[in-house]
Design a protein around this motif. Structure first.
Motif, mmCIF file in Angstrom:
data_model
loop_
_atom_site.group_PDB
_atom_site.id
_atom_site.type_symbol
_atom_site.label_atom_id
_atom_site.label_comp_id
_atom_site.label_asym_id
_atom_site.label_seq_id
_atom_site.Cartn_x
_atom_site.Cartn_y
_atom_site.Cartn_z
ATOM 1 N N TRP A 196 0.829 -1.200 0.000
ATOM 2 C CA TRP A 196 0.000 0.000 0.000
ATOM 3 C C TRP A 196 0.867 1.255 0.000
ATOM 4 O O TRP A 196 0.573 2.241 -0.681
ATOM 5 C CB TRP A 196 -0.943 0.007 1.202
ATOM 6 N N ARG A 197 1.952 1.224 0.728
ATOM 7 C CA ARG A 197 2.856 2.376 0.790
ATOM 8 C C ARG A 197 3.545 2.598 -0.557
ATOM 9 O O ARG A 197 3.740 3.733 -0.989
ATOM 10 C CB ARG A 197 3.865 2.177 1.916
ATOM 11 N N LYS A 198 3.914 1.506 -1.222
ATOM 12 C CA LYS A 198 4.487 1.636 -2.564
ATOM 13 C C LYS A 198 3.461 2.214 -3.533
ATOM 14 O O LYS A 198 3.805 2.996 -4.422
ATOM 15 C CB LYS A 198 4.965 0.280 -3.066
ATOM 16 N N CYS A 199 2.220 1.798 -3.369
ATOM 17 C CA CYS A 199 1.142 2.320 -4.213
ATOM 18 C C CYS A 199 0.971 3.820 -3.996
ATOM 19 O O CYS A 199 0.851 4.590 -4.952
ATOM 20 C CB CYS A 199 -0.150 1.568 -3.905
ATOM 21 N N LEU A 200 0.976 4.235 -2.753
ATOM 22 C CA LEU A 200 0.885 5.660 -2.427
ATOM 23 C C LEU A 200 2.085 6.433 -2.977
ATOM 24 O O LEU A 200 1.942 7.545 -3.475
ATOM 25 C CB LEU A 200 0.851 5.849 -0.909
ATOM 26 N N GLY A 201 3.271 5.823 -2.816
ATOM 27 C CA GLY A 201 4.512 6.498 -3.174
ATOM 28 C C GLY A 201 5.285 6.988 -1.985
ATOM 29 O O GLY A 201 6.432 7.415 -2.108
ATOM 30 N N GLN A 202 4.691 6.937 -0.799
ATOM 31 C CA GLN A 202 5.388 7.360 0.413
ATOM 32 C C GLN A 202 4.926 6.552 1.609
ATOM 33 O O GLN A 202 3.839 5.973 1.615
ATOM 34 C CB GLN A 202 5.170 8.847 0.688
ATOM 35 N N THR A 203 5.778 6.518 2.612
ATOM 36 C CA THR A 203 5.438 5.966 3.919
ATOM 37 C C THR A 203 5.261 7.129 4.881
ATOM 38 O O THR A 203 6.133 7.991 4.986
ATOM 39 C CB THR A 203 6.550 5.035 4.440
ATOM 40 N N SER A 204 4.107 7.152 5.573
ATOM 41 C CA SER A 204 3.844 8.172 6.590
ATOM 42 C C SER A 204 3.077 7.503 7.723
ATOM 43 O O SER A 204 2.093 6.801 7.471
ATOM 44 C CB SER A 204 3.024 9.326 6.004
ATOM 45 N N MET A 205 3.525 7.714 8.934
ATOM 46 C CA MET A 205 2.911 7.054 10.085
ATOM 47 C C MET A 205 2.280 8.030 11.071
ATOM 48 O O MET A 205 1.599 7.615 12.003
ATOM 49 C CB MET A 205 3.953 6.195 10.813
ATOM 50 N N SER A 206 2.521 9.323 10.892
ATOM 51 C CA SER A 206 1.979 10.299 11.839
ATOM 52 C C SER A 206 1.901 11.668 11.180
ATOM 53 O O SER A 206 2.425 11.882 10.086
ATOM 54 C CB SER A 206 2.850 10.370 13.099
ATOM 55 N N HIS A 207 1.220 12.596 11.858
ATOM 56 C CA HIS A 207 1.114 13.957 11.326
ATOM 57 C C HIS A 207 1.371 14.971 12.436
ATOM 58 O O HIS A 207 1.323 14.652 13.627
ATOM 59 C CB HIS A 207 -0.251 14.198 10.686
ATOM 60 N N GLU A 208 1.630 16.193 12.028
ATOM 61 C CA GLU A 208 1.851 17.275 12.981
ATOM 62 C C GLU A 208 0.510 17.807 13.506
ATOM 63 O O GLU A 208 -0.561 17.413 13.032
ATOM 64 C CB GLU A 208 2.660 18.394 12.324
ATOM 65 N N LYS A 209 0.588 18.710 14.444
ATOM 66 C CA LYS A 209 -0.593 19.324 15.025
ATOM 67 C C LYS A 209 -1.385 20.081 13.963
ATOM 68 O O LYS A 209 -0.817 20.679 13.055
ATOM 69 C CB LYS A 209 -0.160 20.291 16.137
ATOM 70 N N ASN A 210 -2.692 20.046 14.082
ATOM 71 C CA ASN A 210 -3.573 20.755 13.151
ATOM 72 C C ASN A 210 -3.323 22.261 13.234
ATOM 73 O O ASN A 210 -3.445 22.858 14.295
ATOM 74 C CB ASN A 210 -5.035 20.439 13.494
ATOM 75 N N ARG A 211 -2.959 22.837 12.096
ATOM 76 C CA ARG A 211 -2.701 24.284 12.049
ATOM 77 C C ARG A 211 -2.755 24.752 10.591
ATOM 78 O O ARG A 211 -2.859 23.932 9.672
ATOM 79 C CB ARG A 211 -1.323 24.616 12.642
ATOM 80 N N ASP A 212 -2.674 26.052 10.381
ATOM 81 C CA ASP A 212 -2.636 26.601 9.014
ATOM 82 C C ASP A 212 -1.346 26.172 8.328
ATOM 83 O O ASP A 212 -0.271 26.181 8.940
ATOM 84 C CB ASP A 212 -2.702 28.129 9.052
#
Length: 266
Positions: free
Chosen positions: A138-154
């Motif tokens: 699935w990550r290869k299909c996406l093109g990237q590996t991401s496991m987390s995100h930063e705080k919601n902000r502009d």
């Protein structure tokens, strides 16, 4: 030349002209949506209506949450249980959030349809979906590996590929209010970045718009789109429409839909 042969050639020419004058058939889009943490009930309408106003598309929507309608990260969308689940569709639009699914065979079945050639559009939490499964397909299909995100902000989104058909005519930068910046942990071989945003938590840029190739499929992705405000923005709907057309091979080098794939006039 014999009269019968002339007549047959004339008929062949007429059929050829008629075929070239036939209106383009709508792009058949399967939207898969549902899961944790987002307003998918409204987002499926925002996307289907917004994209239909920008391209010649026809939607089938599969929206599932979990048992008794509860938002469940472990839920497995039922259509994916079929071996040939993507048959009959020109492109799959993924806007789902099922990060705790661990079933490797299930996840690889999803990815396989794209590897075999069905184009994909990956929105927001689709990047975090299936991350618990011990497979990289699935990550290869996406093109990237991401496991987390930063705080919601502009976020200040910067166009870094202004000559790419998907990004032609877009601002050099624009404000994406109250969104989540997904951290790029690994970029796979065919990942092509189109736009980035700076992360205040990680103190570095992360790619937020991209294209990818996975097997025979073209893939467009963006991690933007947490909230309805982002998805309703004209710049976002323009972007996703462009990405969808590009993935299907229906976007011109000038960034405009190929003839017949513009939105239908009402």
């Amino acid at each position: 030349m014999r009269p019968l042969l002339v007549s047959l050639l004339s008929l062949a020419c007429l059929f050829a002209v008629a075929a070239t004058n036939e209106p383009a058939k709508p792009i058949k889009v399967l939207m898969i949506t549902g899961g944790c943490c987002h307003d998918y009930e409204n987002q499926k309408l925002i996307l289907s209506e917004g994209l239909s106003a920008r391209a010649n598309v026809e939607f089938t929507i599969v929206h599932e949450e979990g048992p008794e309608g509860k938002k469940d990260k472990t839920h497995k969308i039922s259509i994916y249980e079929k071996e040939n689940w993507a048959d009959g569709y020109d492109v799959i639009l993924h806007n789902e959030c099922f990060g705790a699914v661990e079933d490797v065979a299930f996840v690889e079945r999803i990815a396989k349809a794209h590897y075999n050639g069905v184009p994909a559009v990956m929105l927001h939490c689709s990047t975090h979906s299936y991350r618990a499964a011990k497979t990289d397909e699935w990550r290869k299909c996406l093109g990237q590996t991401s496991m987390s995100h930063e705080k919601n902000r502009d976020l200040l989104v910067k166009n870094i590929a202004a000559e790419h058909p998907v990004m032609k005519g877009f601002p050099a930068e624009w404000l994406d209010a109250k969104d989540e910046l997904y951290k790029n942990e690994k970029l796979w071989e065919h990942f092509v970045p189109l736009a980035k945003a700076y992360g205040e938590d990680t103190k570095k840029d992360h790619n937020v718009i991209w294209v990818n190739e996975y097997g025979k499929a073209k893939v467009f992705g963006t991690t933007l789109g947490h909230g309805n405000e982002t998805m309703q923005a004209p710049v976002y709907l323009d972007l996703v429409a462009r990405g969808l057309l590009w993935a299907c091979g229906k976007l011109g080098e000038d960034g405009k839909p190929l003839p017949g794939y513009e939105a239908k006039q009402k």
